[in-house]
Design an enzyme around this catalytic site. Sequence first.
Site, PDB file in Angstrom:
ATOM      1  N   CYS A   2       0.826  -1.203   0.000  1.00 25.35           N
ATOM      2  CA  CYS A   2       0.000   0.000   0.000  1.00 25.35           C
ATOM      3  C   CYS A   2       0.864   1.259   0.000  1.00 25.35           C
ATOM      4  O   CYS A   2       1.984   1.263   0.511  1.00 25.35           O
ATOM      5  CB  CYS A   2      -0.867   0.028   1.250  1.00 25.35           C
ATOM      6  SG  CYS A   2      -1.848  -1.455   1.416  1.00 25.35           S
ATOM      7  N   ARG A  27       4.655   0.629  -6.182  1.00 22.32           N
ATOM      8  CA  ARG A  27       4.686  -0.254  -5.017  1.00 22.32           C
ATOM      9  C   ARG A  27       3.751  -1.448  -5.193  1.00 22.32           C
ATOM     10  O   ARG A  27       3.837  -2.411  -4.437  1.00 22.32           O
ATOM     11  CB  ARG A  27       4.263   0.526  -3.758  1.00 22.32           C
ATOM     12  CG  ARG A  27       5.202   1.664  -3.439  1.00 22.32           C
ATOM     13  CD  ARG A  27       4.590   2.597  -2.417  1.00 22.32           C
ATOM     14  NE  ARG A  27       4.457   2.005  -1.111  1.00 22.32           N
ATOM     15  CZ  ARG A  27       5.410   1.965  -0.200  1.00 22.32           C
ATOM     16  NH1 ARG A  27       6.588   2.478  -0.474  1.00 22.32           N
ATOM     17  NH2 ARG A  27       5.203   1.423   0.972  1.00 22.32           N
ATOM     18  N   TRP A  74      -2.936  -2.554  -1.716  1.00 21.55           N
ATOM     19  CA  TRP A  74      -2.497  -3.868  -2.183  1.00 21.55           C
ATOM     20  C   TRP A  74      -3.154  -4.858  -1.223  1.00 21.55           C
ATOM     21  O   TRP A  74      -2.785  -4.942  -0.061  1.00 21.55           O
ATOM     22  CB  TRP A  74      -0.972  -3.937  -2.123  1.00 21.55           C
ATOM     23  CG  TRP A  74      -0.376  -5.166  -2.724  1.00 21.55           C
ATOM     24  CD1 TRP A  74      -0.151  -5.408  -4.054  1.00 21.55           C
ATOM     25  CD2 TRP A  74       0.115  -6.318  -2.026  1.00 21.55           C
ATOM     26  NE1 TRP A  74       0.440  -6.630  -4.219  1.00 21.55           N
ATOM     27  CE2 TRP A  74       0.611  -7.215  -2.993  1.00 21.55           C
ATOM     28  CE3 TRP A  74       0.174  -6.690  -0.677  1.00 21.55           C
ATOM     29  CZ2 TRP A  74       1.156  -8.445  -2.668  1.00 21.55           C
ATOM     30  CZ3 TRP A  74       0.722  -7.915  -0.353  1.00 21.55           C
ATOM     31  CH2 TRP A  74       1.205  -8.779  -1.341  1.00 21.55           C
ATOM     32  N   ASN A 100      -0.968   1.563   5.915  1.00 21.85           N
ATOM     33  CA  ASN A 100      -0.089   0.599   5.251  1.00 21.85           C
ATOM     34  C   ASN A 100       0.458  -0.304   6.349  1.00 21.85           C
ATOM     35  O   ASN A 100       0.910   0.188   7.377  1.00 21.85           O
ATOM     36  CB  ASN A 100       1.046   1.371   4.546  1.00 21.85           C
ATOM     37  CG  ASN A 100       2.138   0.460   4.003  1.00 21.85           C
ATOM     38  OD1 ASN A 100       1.913  -0.716   3.759  1.00 21.85           O
ATOM     39  ND2 ASN A 100       3.316   1.010   3.810  1.00 21.85           N
ATOM     40  N   GLY A 101       0.382  -1.619   6.134  1.00 18.49           N
ATOM     41  CA  GLY A 101       0.864  -2.551   7.160  1.00 18.49           C
ATOM     42  C   GLY A 101      -0.222  -3.572   7.463  1.00 18.49           C
ATOM     43  O   GLY A 101      -1.189  -3.699   6.710  1.00 18.49           O
ATOM     44  N   GLU A 509      17.875 -15.521 -11.853  1.00 18.44           N
ATOM     45  CA  GLU A 509      17.378 -14.156 -12.051  1.00 18.44           C
ATOM     46  C   GLU A 509      16.621 -14.033 -13.383  1.00 18.44           C
ATOM     47  O   GLU A 509      15.571 -13.395 -13.443  1.00 18.44           O
ATOM     48  CB  GLU A 509      18.566 -13.182 -11.972  1.00 18.44           C
ATOM     49  CG  GLU A 509      18.246 -11.727 -12.205  1.00 18.44           C
ATOM     50  CD  GLU A 509      17.239 -11.127 -11.224  1.00 18.44           C
ATOM     51  OE1 GLU A 509      16.857 -11.777 -10.242  1.00 18.44           O
ATOM     52  OE2 GLU A 509      16.804  -9.992 -11.483  1.00 18.44           O
ATOM     53  N   LYS A 513      12.689 -12.927 -13.636  1.00 22.53           N
ATOM     54  CA  LYS A 513      12.212 -11.795 -14.451  1.00 22.53           C
ATOM     55  C   LYS A 513      11.080 -12.247 -15.364  1.00 22.53           C
ATOM     56  O   LYS A 513      10.067 -11.569 -15.497  1.00 22.53           O
ATOM     57  CB  LYS A 513      13.335 -11.196 -15.311  1.00 22.53           C
ATOM     58  CG  LYS A 513      14.415 -10.438 -14.600  1.00 22.53           C
ATOM     59  CD  LYS A 513      13.991  -9.111 -14.006  1.00 22.53           C
ATOM     60  CE  LYS A 513      13.562  -9.280 -12.588  1.00 22.53           C
ATOM     61  NZ  LYS A 513      14.466  -8.981 -11.534  1.00 22.53           N
ATOM     62  N   GLU A 516       7.847 -13.023 -13.332  1.00 21.57           N
ATOM     63  CA  GLU A 516       7.130 -11.930 -12.677  1.00 21.57           C
ATOM     64  C   GLU A 516       6.538 -10.923 -13.648  1.00 21.57           C
ATOM     65  O   GLU A 516       5.488 -10.360 -13.377  1.00 21.57           O
ATOM     66  CB  GLU A 516       7.986 -11.229 -11.619  1.00 21.57           C
ATOM     67  CG  GLU A 516       9.183 -10.504 -12.142  1.00 21.57           C
ATOM     68  CD  GLU A 516      10.001  -9.857 -11.038  1.00 21.57           C
ATOM     69  OE1 GLU A 516       9.471  -9.550  -9.973  1.00 21.57           O
ATOM     70  OE2 GLU A 516      11.208  -9.655 -11.278  1.00 21.57           O
ATOM     71  N   HIS A 532      19.207 -34.609 -13.190  1.00 20.20           N
ATOM     72  CA  HIS A 532      18.694 -35.347 -12.028  1.00 20.20           C
ATOM     73  C   HIS A 532      17.190 -35.170 -11.875  1.00 20.20           C
ATOM     74  O   HIS A 532      16.680 -35.063 -10.762  1.00 20.20           O
ATOM     75  CB  HIS A 532      19.429 -34.899 -10.762  1.00 20.20           C
ATOM     76  CG  HIS A 532      20.885 -35.213 -10.816  1.00 20.20           C
ATOM     77  ND1 HIS A 532      21.386 -36.479 -10.638  1.00 20.20           N
ATOM     78  CD2 HIS A 532      21.946 -34.424 -11.087  1.00 20.20           C
ATOM     79  CE1 HIS A 532      22.701 -36.456 -10.773  1.00 20.20           C
ATOM     80  NE2 HIS A 532      23.071 -35.217 -11.048  1.00 20.20           N
ATOM     81  N   LYS A 632       6.444  -3.380  -5.155  1.00 23.73           N
ATOM     82  CA  LYS A 632       7.864  -3.039  -5.257  1.00 23.73           C
ATOM     83  C   LYS A 632       8.542  -3.125  -3.905  1.00 23.73           C
ATOM     84  O   LYS A 632       9.663  -3.576  -3.779  1.00 23.73           O
ATOM     85  CB  LYS A 632       7.990  -1.619  -5.820  1.00 23.73           C
ATOM     86  CG  LYS A 632       9.417  -1.124  -5.981  1.00 23.73           C
ATOM     87  CD  LYS A 632      10.105  -1.846  -7.105  1.00 23.73           C
ATOM     88  CE  LYS A 632      11.537  -1.396  -7.311  1.00 23.73           C
ATOM     89  NZ  LYS A 632      12.274  -2.364  -8.134  1.00 23.73           N
TER      90      LYS A 632
HETATM   91  C1  F6R Z   1      12.171  -8.997  -8.375  1.00 19.98           C
HETATM   92  C2  F6R Z   1      12.160  -8.096  -7.246  1.00 19.98           C
HETATM   93  C3  F6R Z   1      11.953  -8.673  -5.893  1.00 19.98           C
HETATM   94  C4  F6R Z   1      12.846  -7.927  -4.884  1.00 19.98           C
HETATM   95  C5  F6R Z   1      12.532  -8.405  -3.454  1.00 19.98           C
HETATM   96  C6  F6R Z   1      13.434  -7.738  -2.435  1.00 19.98           C
HETATM   97  O1  F6R Z   1      12.393  -8.302  -9.576  1.00 19.98           O
HETATM   98  O2  F6R Z   1      12.298  -6.915  -7.405  1.00 19.98           O
HETATM   99  O3  F6R Z   1      12.195 -10.038  -5.870  1.00 19.98           O
HETATM  100  O4  F6R Z   1      14.177  -8.160  -5.204  1.00 19.98           O
HETATM  101  O5  F6R Z   1      11.201  -8.107  -3.147  1.00 19.98           O
HETATM  102  O6  F6R Z   1      13.307  -6.359  -2.458  1.00 19.98           O
HETATM  103  P1  F6R Z   1      14.410  -5.433  -1.848  1.00 19.98           P
HETATM  104  O7  F6R Z   1      15.650  -5.595  -2.652  1.00 19.98           O
HETATM  105  O8  F6R Z   1      13.845  -4.047  -1.967  1.00 19.98           O
HETATM  106  O9  F6R Z   1      14.612  -5.848  -0.435  1.00 19.98           O
END
Ligand code: F6R
Length: 637
Positions: A2, A27, A74, A100-101, A509, A513, A516, A532, A632
Site C-alpha cells: 500500500c 509499489r 495492495w 499501510n501494514g 534471475e 524476471k 514476474e 537429475h 515493489k
Molecule cells: C524482483 C524483485 C523482488 C525484490 C525483493 C526484495 O524483480 O524486485 O524479488 O528483489 O522483493 O526487495 P528489496 O531488494 O527491496 O529488499
Amino acid sequence: MCGIAGYIGHKDADQVLVVALERLKYRGYDSAGIAVIDNREIHLRRGVGKLKALSDLLERSPAPGTCGIAHTRWATHGAPTEANCHPHLSGDERIAVVHNGIIENHEELRRRLQAQGCVFRSETDTEVIPHLIAQYYNASPVRDPLAAIRQAVAGLEGSFAIAVMFADHPGRIIAARLGSPLLVGRGRRSPGAHSDRIAKADDRRRTDGGTPVDQRELMVASDVPALLPHASEVCFLADGQIADLGPHGVRLFTLDGKPEEARFKAIEVTADAVSKGSYDTFMAKEIAEQPSVLARLVDSRLNGGRLVDPDLGLDLAKVNHIVFLACGTSWHAALLGKRFLEHLARVHVEVDISSEYRYRNPVASGGTLVVSISQSGETADTLAGLRLARAKFIPVVSLVNVVTSTIARESNGVMPLLAGPEIGVASTKAYTAQVLALLLFAAQVARAKGLLDATAEAALVAACRALPEQAAATLAGAEDAVIEAADLFAAAQATVFLGRGGEHPTALEGALKLKEIAYVHAVGYPAGEFKHGPIALVSSHLPVICMCPKDALYEKMLSNLQEVRARAGRVIAVGEQGDRHLPELADLVFPVAKAGDDLLQPILSVLPLQRYAYHVARRRDCDVDQPRNLAKSVTVE
Ligand code: F6R
C-alpha cells in the site's frame, strides 16, 4: 504494498494527491481512494483497479478542498472491492484513515468494537483504526485528536503507517508509524510568509517548541517521489513517532506523547528522475540506465586508480563468517556475493533468505558479520532479520539503494548502490549495481585481510572500469537476437534457464524476471543438476536458455546444451560475442561482451535476459512496470 499520501496547502488536494498516488503505483496496488475535507465534511472517492478509475471518478465528481489523504491498496485482508478501499471512516464519518501494514490483532479488536455497537463496512484489518480513534475521541471531553490517536495505536499489534484526518480539524493531518515507512514533506517557504504578523507568531511558537507558522505546503507519503514537486524537504519518521501537521507546521512526538525534534533535509531526487522520460516503461528506462549506473558506482569507489574502501565502522580483518540476508532478486545478488568473498577473501559465507533466517535461531560467533541486501531498504523480512542479528550483537552492514531507508538507518554501516530511483517493480539496475557493489565489498574484505595485492587490485580496477562500456555494447549487440527469440517463444508456456558457477544466479534471475513480468512459468537450475530430474521436461515446445560464457565451465555447459538438443529442446545460448561454436549448437545466440574478470561476467550475461523478459511480456500484453499481484516494496511479511 500500500502507498499513503496526504496534502495540506492551497492547491486542490484531489489533484495533488492523484499525482502522488501515480508516483506510488510502483509499489503495487489493486485499488485506490482519496478523502478530502471541505466545509468540515469528509468527501470520499474510491475506485477499484487502475488509478484511472479513481481519476475518472474525480473528473466526474471532484472532491473539493485543500487538505486530503489518499491511498493505493495492495489487498491483504479482503478482496480489492470498493468497500475495502481506503480511506476508511469512523461510524459517524467524521474521521478518515489510510493505513499501510497489517494489524495482527484486528479480529479481536473488531469483535470488541462490534460488541460495543460499531458497524463495520469492510473486511479489512484497517477499519478497526477509525472506529478505535473515534471511541477515544468522542469519549474525551476535550476531544483531542492527537491523544485519541495515541490511545488507539497503543492497542494495535502488528505494523502500521497511518494518516488520519478529522472533519472537526480541517487543515490538519496526523500520521504515525510503527514498522511501515512514512515520511513528512515540507514545501518552500512562500514569499509572503514573512509578514510581521507571521514572524511574531514564529517567535512565539519557537519559544513553546512548535514548528513556526510559515504557510508551507505539507505532505505525508510512503516514499519521496510522492512528495514531488510540492515538497522541497523531507523528514523521515522513525518507528514509534507521530507527526502532527497543520497550521502550526509540523510537530513530532513519540507514541507516548514526548515531543521530538523534526529534522528536515533537502530532497535530492528530481521529478525527472522519477519519470519515464522518452521510454515507454520504467523497466525499459532502468535497463538502459545500467551502463551509467555501473559507471557511477565504479567512479564513487576509485581514487587515482586505486580502490577506496568506505568506512563500515568495523574491522573487516577480524570477520571470518558472513551471513547474507536478502529476498528475491537481492538474494540472487547475494549468491554471487558468496562466490566473490570465497574467491577473493577466503571467508566462510552463508546466504540466507530473510524470511527463513528470521524464524531460525541462527548461530553467531565473535567474527560473524551480517550483510543485508535490499534495493528498497524497507523489505519487512530483511529488516526483521537485521534486527534479530543486532539483538544477538552481530554487526550488520547493508547494501541499499534507498539510503534513507529503515534498513540503512538501522545498520552499523551502509554501502549505497547509487542506482537512482528504481520504479519498475522488477528489479534490473539495482540488481547489477548490487552485484558490482558486492564485488567491491569482497575486494575490501580481501584487502583488509592482506589477500589483495597491488597487481590483483589493478586488474580488478581495470575490469570494473571497462564494465559500463561492455554493458552498453551488450545491450545494443544482443537486442536483435532477443527480439527474434521473443517473437519465437513468447507463446511458450514454460522456459528453463541453465547456468553453472556464477551463471547459476543469472539463470535464477532470468527465470524470476520472466515469471514476474511475463507470467511465464520459468525455472533456473544449476546446469549439472538438470539431468537429475528436470530434464524430463524437455520437448520441442520448451525453450531452454543456456548461459555459456567462456570460463572454466564452458565445456561442461556445452555438454548440457547438447543434452537438451538431443531431446529436441529449443536452445538459446547466451555466450561471448564472436563464439563460433554456439551458433552451430543453438537455435539462437544472445551475444554478450567478455568482462575483464570472470567474476564480473554475470553482470553482463543478465542484460539480455532482462530484455528478453521485457519483450516477451510486451508480446503477451503484460504491464511490465506493475505486474499483477506484485509490490515493489514488500513491507509486510
Ligand atoms: C524482483 C524483485 C523482488 C525484490 C525483493 C526484495 O524483480 O524486485 O524479488 O528483489 O522483493 O526487495 P528489496 O531488494 O527491496 O529488499
